[in-house]
Design an enzyme around this catalytic site. Sequence first.
Site, short mmCIF file in Angstrom:
data_model
loop_
_atom_site.label_atom_id
_atom_site.label_comp_id
_atom_site.label_asym_id
_atom_site.label_seq_id
_atom_site.Cartn_x
_atom_site.Cartn_y
_atom_site.Cartn_z
N HIS A 158 -24.82 92.65 -43.06
CA HIS A 158 -24.89 91.25 -43.46
C HIS A 158 -24.35 91.08 -44.88
O HIS A 158 -24.11 92.05 -45.59
CB HIS A 158 -26.33 90.73 -43.39
CG HIS A 158 -26.80 90.42 -42.02
ND1 HIS A 158 -27.32 91.39 -41.18
CD2 HIS A 158 -26.82 89.26 -41.30
CE1 HIS A 158 -27.65 90.84 -40.02
NE2 HIS A 158 -27.37 89.55 -40.07
N LYS A 162 -28.49 88.51 -48.27
CA LYS A 162 -29.61 88.64 -47.34
C LYS A 162 -30.71 89.49 -47.98
O LYS A 162 -30.46 90.56 -48.53
CB LYS A 162 -29.16 89.26 -46.02
CG LYS A 162 -30.26 89.26 -44.96
CD LYS A 162 -29.71 89.58 -43.58
CE LYS A 162 -30.81 89.62 -42.53
NZ LYS A 162 -31.51 88.32 -42.38
#
Length: 270
Positions: A158, A162
Site C-alpha cells: 500500500h 497507510k
Amino acid sequence: MSGQVRVAIVGAGGRMGRTLIEAAYNHDHILLGAAIERAGSSLVGVDAGELAGVGKLKVMIMDSLDYATDDFDVLIDFTAPDASIVHLDWCVRHKKAMVIGTTGFNHAQKEQINAFAEQTPVVMAPNMSVGVNLMWKLLELAAEVMGDYTDIEIIEGHHRHKKDAPSGTALKMGEVIAKTLGRDLEKCAVYGREGITGERDRETIGFATIRAGDLVGEHTAMFADIGERLEITHKASSRMTFANGAMRAAHWLVEQKPGLYDMQQVLGLH
C-alpha cells in the site's frame, strides 16, 4: 431498493473521503446528504462537490453529525478505528445504518461493533471491491485443493500513508485460508522474518508488507510447492473501486434488519 438512498460521508476531506463524494455523485441511486470533517478543519463550510472536483452539490462540509441528523439514511466511514466506534455509537442512538470500511480494529473494538450491530444494520468489510471479494472465494478453493501440502505466503503493498499493517484485506485473506484448513490464524500466522528463523513450518501462513509511494492496494496469496506455485493476485489502480463498493453496500443495507453484514452478503456470494 429502487429509490435513492441518502448517505453521509465522514472524513470527507481525506483522499478516500473525496473519492466517496465523487462516487456518490456518479451513482444513480445514491444522494449525498451530508459530508463531515473534524472540528476545526479548514474545510468546514466548503461545498463537498467542489472539494471532490465534481462541481457544486450544495452540500456544505460540517463538523458534526448532529447537524445532519435528518439529512441521511446511511453513514459511510473510512476513517480510523477510534473514530469509527464513536460514529457507530452515534448511528445506534439516531437509528442510522452504517457502512464501515475502516481497518485496524483491535479485538475489543470488534466486540463493540458486534454489540452495536444488534441494534442497527452495519456492513463492515476490510475491502469493498468486487474483485477482492471474488478473490476470497478463489482462496477457499485453492486452500481446499493445495493448502495441506504447500507453503502459503501473503504479500501486500500500500501507499506510504497507510497506518496499519498487515492490511485488513491481507488479514482477511489469511483468515479465509486458515478457516478452510481448520487452523487458527492467531496461532499459525508469521508476520515478517528476520535473523536465523530456522526451516519453515508448513503449518504457518506468512505475511509480508510493503509500504511505498502511491500504491493503492496490491495483494497476493502464494501457494508454493516444489516445482510449481500458484499465485492469486488482486491489484487496485484507483480508490474508486472501493468507493463504488461502499455505495453498493449502502444501497443494499438500507433495507436490511439490524445485524453485522459483509460484502460477500452484499454481492450475493454467500
